[in-house]
Design a protein around this motif. Structure first.
Motif, PDB file in Angstrom:
ATOM      1  N   MET A   1       0.993  -1.312   0.178  1.00  0.00           N
ATOM      2  CA  MET A   1      -0.009  -0.066   0.053  1.00  0.00           C
ATOM      3  C   MET A   1       0.948   1.345  -0.184  1.00  0.00           C
ATOM      4  O   MET A   1       1.827   1.585   0.825  1.00  0.00           O
ATOM      5  N   LYS A   2       0.603   2.044  -0.932  1.00  0.00           N
ATOM      6  CA  LYS A   2       1.225   3.322  -1.027  1.00  0.00           C
ATOM      7  C   LYS A   2       0.792   4.157  -0.112  1.00  0.00           C
ATOM      8  O   LYS A   2      -0.322   4.580  -0.122  1.00  0.00           O
ATOM      9  N   LEU A   3       1.808   4.945   0.857  1.00  0.00           N
ATOM     10  CA  LEU A   3       1.157   5.871   1.822  1.00  0.00           C
ATOM     11  C   LEU A   3       1.727   7.132   1.451  1.00  0.00           C
ATOM     12  O   LEU A   3       1.188   8.175   1.914  1.00  0.00           O
ATOM     13  N   GLN A   4       2.608   7.624   0.799  1.00  0.00           N
ATOM     14  CA  GLN A   4       3.187   8.714   0.362  1.00  0.00           C
ATOM     15  C   GLN A   4       3.295   8.895  -0.876  1.00  0.00           C
ATOM     16  O   GLN A   4       3.721   8.079  -1.820  1.00  0.00           O
TER      17      GLN A   4
ATOM     18  N   ALA B   1      10.578  18.392   2.797  1.00  0.00           N
ATOM     19  CA  ALA B   1      10.514  16.803   3.124  1.00  0.00           C
ATOM     20  C   ALA B   1      11.854  16.497   3.984  1.00  0.00           C
ATOM     21  O   ALA B   1      12.684  17.136   3.708  1.00  0.00           O
ATOM     22  N   ILE B   2      11.487  15.538   4.636  1.00  0.00           N
ATOM     23  CA  ILE B   2      12.844  14.969   5.204  1.00  0.00           C
ATOM     24  C   ILE B   2      13.105  13.829   4.351  1.00  0.00           C
ATOM     25  O   ILE B   2      12.472  12.952   4.330  1.00  0.00           O
TER      26      ILE B   2
ATOM     27  N   GLY C   1       8.550  23.388   8.516  1.00  0.00           N
ATOM     28  CA  GLY C   1       6.978  23.343   8.391  1.00  0.00           C
ATOM     29  C   GLY C   1       6.552  22.864   6.870  1.00  0.00           C
ATOM     30  O   GLY C   1       7.323  23.360   6.008  1.00  0.00           O
ATOM     31  N   SER C   2       5.330  22.620   6.972  1.00  0.00           N
ATOM     32  CA  SER C   2       4.867  22.321   5.585  1.00  0.00           C
ATOM     33  C   SER C   2       4.708  23.478   4.667  1.00  0.00           C
ATOM     34  O   SER C   2       4.276  23.427   3.499  1.00  0.00           O
ATOM     35  N   ARG C   3       4.730  24.760   5.428  1.00  0.00           N
ATOM     36  CA  ARG C   3       4.359  25.926   4.628  1.00  0.00           C
ATOM     37  C   ARG C   3       5.707  26.778   4.121  1.00  0.00           C
ATOM     38  O   ARG C   3       5.588  27.858   4.078  1.00  0.00           O
TER      39      ARG C   3
ATOM     40  N   ALA D   1       2.708  16.037   6.151  1.00  0.00           N
ATOM     41  CA  ALA D   1       2.804  17.174   5.153  1.00  0.00           C
ATOM     42  C   ALA D   1       2.483  17.044   3.816  1.00  0.00           C
ATOM     43  O   ALA D   1       1.674  17.716   2.999  1.00  0.00           O
ATOM     44  N   GLY D   2       2.692  15.605   3.321  1.00  0.00           N
ATOM     45  CA  GLY D   2       2.345  15.317   1.956  1.00  0.00           C
ATOM     46  C   GLY D   2       0.957  14.956   1.958  1.00  0.00           C
ATOM     47  O   GLY D   2       0.365  15.067   0.744  1.00  0.00           O
TER      48      GLY D   2
END
Length: 132
Positions: free
Chosen positions: A1-4, A12-13, A39-41, A113-114
């Motif tokens: 299963m693809k989660l990202q 991203a890290i 942060g995601s922003r 974040a994704g």
């Protein structure tokens, strides 16, 4: 299963290990060897604490100023919880906080974040010998 997704459109890290995290955004990769907030922003700034024992309420008040939905706190090499009094600024703004070790925080940040969440990761990066 693809989660990202294969490629995140946010900071991203990319990798992590003892004493470092690798960040990437817009094709630029960077190795960070000190505590940091991302942060995601697009937020990215040094978090001036080298060990868990150096944390203060002011460190968490700084996180509240970014007004995310959620703060992921990476507590270093092991799971440790900050004193509740340190979290007052976050609670006053109704900002959630999840605490986990830094490696788990890196993984969790990427997933949230994704998904497009407004999330901040406050990552305590400890050098060898600074963790208790």
């Amino acid at each position: 299963m693809k989660l990202q997704p294969d490629r995140l459109d946010v900071q991203a890290i990319l990798g992590y290990g003892p004493g470092w995290v690798g960040l990437g955004h817009n094709g630029v990769a960077e190795k960070i060897e000190h505590s940091i907030v991302i942060g995601s922003r697009g937020e990215k700034f040094d978090w001036n604490c080298a060990s868990f024992d150096e944390l203060t309420a002011e460190h968490f008040a700084l996180l509240a100023t970014t007004q995310p939905e959620l703060v992921i706190f990476g507590s270093g090499t092991r799971l440790r919880f900050p004193p509740p009094a340190y979290l007052r600024a976050l609670m006053d703004k109704r900002i959630g906080l999840e605490t986990m070790d830094t490696l788990a925080a890196c993984r969790t940040y990427n997933i949230l974040a994704g998904e497009g969440r407004q999330v901040i990761a406050a990552l305590l990066i400890e050098r060898e010998g600074t963790a208790d």
